[in-house]
Design a protein around this motif. Structure first.
Motif, PDB file in Angstrom:
ATOM      1  N   ALA A  28       8.953  16.156  -6.633  1.00  0.00           N
ATOM      2  CA  ALA A  28       9.602  16.016  -7.937  1.00  0.00           C
ATOM      3  C   ALA A  28       9.830  17.435  -8.441  1.00  0.00           C
ATOM      4  CB  ALA A  28       8.720  15.237  -8.903  1.00  0.00           C
ATOM      5  N   ILE A  29      11.089  17.821  -8.668  1.00  0.00           N
ATOM      6  CA  ILE A  29      11.392  19.225  -8.914  1.00  0.00           C
ATOM      7  C   ILE A  29      12.575  19.378  -9.862  1.00  0.00           C
ATOM      8  CG2 ILE A  29      12.911  19.350  -6.886  1.00  0.00           C
ATOM      9  CD1 ILE A  29      11.896  22.224  -6.437  1.00  0.00           C
ATOM     10  N   GLY A  30      12.493  20.430 -10.696  1.00  0.00           N
ATOM     11  CA  GLY A  30      13.646  20.872 -11.451  1.00  0.00           C
ATOM     12  C   GLY A  30      13.913  20.182 -12.766  1.00  0.00           C
ATOM     13  N   GLU A  31      13.113  19.202 -13.154  1.00  0.00           N
ATOM     14  CA  GLU A  31      13.338  18.482 -14.398  1.00  0.00           C
ATOM     15  C   GLU A  31      11.992  18.169 -15.036  1.00  0.00           C
ATOM     16  OE1 GLU A  31      15.577  14.452 -16.096  1.00  0.00           O
ATOM     17  OE2 GLU A  31      15.649  14.952 -13.957  1.00  0.00           O
ATOM     18  N   ALA A  32      11.845  18.548 -16.299  1.00  0.00           N
ATOM     19  CA  ALA A  32      10.596  18.294 -17.009  1.00  0.00           C
ATOM     20  C   ALA A  32      10.461  16.800 -17.309  1.00  0.00           C
ATOM     21  CB  ALA A  32      10.548  19.100 -18.293  1.00  0.00           C
ATOM     22  N   LYS A  33       9.439  16.163 -16.764  1.00  0.00           N
ATOM     23  CA  LYS A  33       9.263  14.731 -16.984  1.00  0.00           C
ATOM     24  C   LYS A  33       7.916  14.267 -16.443  1.00  0.00           C
ATOM     25  CE  LYS A  33      12.711  13.159 -14.568  1.00  0.00           C
ATOM     26  NZ  LYS A  33      13.589  12.183 -13.888  1.00  0.00           N
ATOM     27  N   SER A  34       7.539  13.044 -16.825  1.00  0.00           N
ATOM     28  CA  SER A  34       6.368  12.400 -16.238  1.00  0.00           C
ATOM     29  C   SER A  34       6.777  11.743 -14.930  1.00  0.00           C
ATOM     30  CB  SER A  34       5.808  11.338 -17.192  1.00  0.00           C
ATOM     31  OG  SER A  34       5.363  11.929 -18.392  1.00  0.00           O
ATOM     32  N   ILE A  35       5.916  11.832 -13.931  1.00  0.00           N
ATOM     33  CA  ILE A  35       6.247  11.353 -12.588  1.00  0.00           C
ATOM     34  C   ILE A  35       5.272  10.281 -12.138  1.00  0.00           C
ATOM     35  CG2 ILE A  35       6.456  11.996 -10.156  1.00  0.00           C
ATOM     36  CD1 ILE A  35       8.673  13.119 -11.948  1.00  0.00           C
ATOM     37  N   VAL A  36       5.815   9.183 -11.649  1.00  0.00           N
ATOM     38  CA  VAL A  36       5.054   8.203 -10.878  1.00  0.00           C
ATOM     39  C   VAL A  36       5.922   7.858  -9.681  1.00  0.00           C
ATOM     40  CG1 VAL A  36       3.972   5.945 -10.781  1.00  0.00           C
ATOM     41  CG2 VAL A  36       3.906   7.258 -12.916  1.00  0.00           C
ATOM     42  N   LEU A  37       5.543   8.345  -8.512  1.00  0.00           N
ATOM     43  CA  LEU A  37       6.317   8.132  -7.293  1.00  0.00           C
ATOM     44  C   LEU A  37       5.393   7.611  -6.201  1.00  0.00           C
ATOM     45  CD1 LEU A  37       8.915   8.417  -5.577  1.00  0.00           C
ATOM     46  CD2 LEU A  37       8.185  10.760  -5.062  1.00  0.00           C
ATOM     47  N   ALA A  38       5.686   6.426  -5.693  1.00  0.00           N
ATOM     48  CA  ALA A  38       4.900   5.823  -4.622  1.00  0.00           C
ATOM     49  C   ALA A  38       5.668   5.926  -3.313  1.00  0.00           C
ATOM     50  CB  ALA A  38       4.603   4.362  -4.938  1.00  0.00           C
ATOM     51  N   ASN A  97       0.836  -1.189   0.000  1.00  0.00           N
ATOM     52  CA  ASN A  97       0.000   0.000   0.000  1.00  0.00           C
ATOM     53  C   ASN A  97       0.879   1.250   0.000  1.00  0.00           C
ATOM     54  OD1 ASN A  97      -2.417  -1.384   0.008  1.00  0.00           O
ATOM     55  ND2 ASN A  97      -2.636  -1.338   2.234  1.00  0.00           N
ATOM     56  N   ALA A  98       0.457   2.241  -0.772  1.00  0.00           N
ATOM     57  CA  ALA A  98       1.269   3.448  -0.903  1.00  0.00           C
ATOM     58  C   ALA A  98       0.411   4.623  -1.320  1.00  0.00           C
ATOM     59  CB  ALA A  98       2.379   3.223  -1.931  1.00  0.00           C
ATOM     60  N   ASN A  99       0.892   5.815  -1.024  1.00  0.00           N
ATOM     61  CA  ASN A  99       0.343   7.041  -1.577  1.00  0.00           C
ATOM     62  C   ASN A  99       1.147   7.353  -2.836  1.00  0.00           C
ATOM     63  OD1 ASN A  99      -1.560   7.553   0.571  1.00  0.00           O
ATOM     64  ND2 ASN A  99       0.221   8.071   1.829  1.00  0.00           N
ATOM     65  N   VAL A 100       0.462   7.523  -3.948  1.00  0.00           N
ATOM     66  CA  VAL A 100       1.139   7.621  -5.239  1.00  0.00           C
ATOM     67  C   VAL A 100       0.950   9.020  -5.825  1.00  0.00           C
ATOM     68  CG1 VAL A 100       1.354   6.673  -7.557  1.00  0.00           C
ATOM     69  CG2 VAL A 100       0.795   5.161  -5.630  1.00  0.00           C
ATOM     70  N   LEU A 101       2.085   9.664  -6.096  1.00  0.00           N
ATOM     71  CA  LEU A 101       2.119  10.973  -6.739  1.00  0.00           C
ATOM     72  C   LEU A 101       2.348  10.764  -8.235  1.00  0.00           C
ATOM     73  CD1 LEU A 101       2.273  14.122  -6.298  1.00  0.00           C
ATOM     74  CD2 LEU A 101       4.762  13.813  -6.150  1.00  0.00           C
ATOM     75  N   ARG A 102       1.393  11.228  -9.033  1.00  0.00           N
ATOM     76  CA  ARG A 102       1.508  11.124 -10.483  1.00  0.00           C
ATOM     77  C   ARG A 102       1.366  12.510 -11.094  1.00  0.00           C
ATOM     78  NH1 ARG A 102       0.490   5.850 -12.341  1.00  0.00           N
ATOM     79  NH2 ARG A 102      -0.334   4.430 -10.737  1.00  0.00           N
ATOM     80  N   GLY A 103       2.043  12.732 -12.205  1.00  0.00           N
ATOM     81  CA  GLY A 103       1.860  14.010 -12.862  1.00  0.00           C
ATOM     82  C   GLY A 103       2.903  14.310 -13.897  1.00  0.00           C
ATOM     83  N   GLU A 104       2.845  15.547 -14.389  1.00  0.00           N
ATOM     84  CA  GLU A 104       3.775  16.050 -15.386  1.00  0.00           C
ATOM     85  C   GLU A 104       4.428  17.311 -14.833  1.00  0.00           C
ATOM     86  OE1 GLU A 104       4.475  14.710 -18.336  1.00  0.00           O
ATOM     87  OE2 GLU A 104       3.027  13.052 -18.143  1.00  0.00           O
ATOM     88  N   VAL A 105       5.751  17.263 -14.679  1.00  0.00           N
ATOM     89  CA  VAL A 105       6.494  18.439 -14.248  1.00  0.00           C
ATOM     90  C   VAL A 105       6.917  19.218 -15.483  1.00  0.00           C
ATOM     91  CG1 VAL A 105       8.557  19.308 -13.084  1.00  0.00           C
ATOM     92  CG2 VAL A 105       7.331  17.330 -12.152  1.00  0.00           C
ATOM     93  N   SER A 106       6.591  20.496 -15.519  1.00  0.00           N
ATOM     94  CA  SER A 106       6.960  21.371 -16.625  1.00  0.00           C
ATOM     95  C   SER A 106       7.788  22.535 -16.088  1.00  0.00           C
ATOM     96  CB  SER A 106       5.700  21.916 -17.316  1.00  0.00           C
ATOM     97  OG  SER A 106       6.032  22.922 -18.251  1.00  0.00           O
ATOM     98  N   LEU A 107       8.777  22.959 -16.850  1.00  0.00           N
ATOM     99  CA  LEU A 107       9.613  24.097 -16.470  1.00  0.00           C
ATOM    100  C   LEU A 107       9.095  25.400 -17.065  1.00  0.00           C
ATOM    101  CD1 LEU A 107      13.174  22.525 -16.872  1.00  0.00           C
ATOM    102  CD2 LEU A 107      11.655  22.498 -14.880  1.00  0.00           C
TER     103      LEU A 107
END
Length: 290
Positions: free
Chosen positions: A270-280, A154-164
């Motif tokens: 998730a910071i400083g780099e443009a990318k797709s994020i999936v972090l649990a 079980n986890a809390n999952v952060l998903r998204g798109e980081v844009s600069l």
């Protein structure tokens, strides 16, 4: 069952349409960012709906009265002194309810901030997770925060798109640490040696980098914090330990003040780099070296 928060900026007329007319509608909001011109065009027609929406939000305890919540903070302030406002949204509406404070063990007593045993978005130490993006400062990053099972954990999952774009560049999940911020917004973690997290990510690189941001009394400006970076390999769970001396001050206050673990808030970023994020993030807390 996946329980999900989307932390996009939502105007009160949208909330009225969502919760008053369709009270059981899912709150997986994806896009309702309005341009300034949209606001101008809709201002005259939305006032009546806005008033009804605010009345509804007060009725369910989301703003005003005993709730005493700054609703604007739920829309994306990053390192705000207030720590932001959380929500208890569920797929079926306002479902998960926080227990009495006496039912929780403070994180500095147990060393556990969250072991993912409480209903989302609550932590096992009595606080609450919130999702935050750079949109409050004009950025265009977007994200969501959900409770999921990832490789059996079980986890809390952060998903998204980081844009600069527009000088932005982050999304994060964060929680205040005090069980009763009204009495004292800070916790004393000086008996511990640092922060420990169980984390998992997806990505194309050999290693993916993320930050942990901490706020203490020196962080009196919106974007001030103490930051440490960790790197993990995608596709597998890892336990990360960050010692107190690995946190460096950033912004007015922390940049000239030595770090002390008298803490108000923790964020995984998730910071400083443009990318797709999936972090649990599974268990998160403090650790001691025996």
């Amino acid at each position: 069952i996946s329980i999900k928060h989307s932390f996009t900026v939502v105007n009160t007329n949208y909330l009225y349409q969502t919760f008053v007319k369709n009270p059981l509608r899912s709150v997986r909001v994806k896009s309702p960012f309005l341009k300034a011109s949209d606001d101008d065009e809709n201002e005259s027609t939305s006032k009546k709906g806005d008033n009804k929406a605010m009345a509804f939000l007060r009725k369910v305890g989301r703003v005003g009265g005993a709730a005493n919540m700054d609703f604007a903070n739920a829309m994306g302030l990053d390192e705000s002194p207030s720590g932001g406002t959380k929500s208890s949204y569920h797929e079926d509406g306002f479902k998960n309810v926080r227990k009495a404070k006496s039912a929780y063990i403070p994180c500095t007593t147990s060393g556990v901030i969250d072991d993912v045993t409480e209903p989302f978005p609550f932590t096992s130490s009595g606080s609450q997770w919130m999702g935050i993006t750079d949109r409050v400062m004009g950025g265009v990053s977007n994200g969501s925060l959900s409770r999921e099972t990832v490789q059996g954990k079980n986890a809390n999952v952060l998903r998204g798109e980081v844009s600069l774009e527009n000088n932005g560049g982050f999304i994060q999940m964060a929680t205040d640490l005090a069980l009763d911020p009204g009495m004292d917004p800070f916790v004393d973690a000086s008996e511990f040696d640092g922060v420990e997290l169980e984390v998992y990510c997806e990505g194309a690189d050999v290693e993916e980098k993320f930050n942990v941001h901490l706020r203490n009394p020196a962080c009196d400006r919106q974007f001030s914090s103490y930051r440490a970076t960790f790197a993990i390999r995608p596709g597998q769970w890892a336990t990360v330990r960050l010692t107190w001396d690995s946190f460096e001050g950033y912004g007015p206050g922390p940049s000239v003040t030595p770090f002390v673990p008298i803490l108000r808030r923790l964020g995984v970023v998730a910071i400083g780099e443009a990318k797709s994020i999936v972090l649990a993030v599974g268990k998160v807390g403090f650790y001691r070296v025996i």
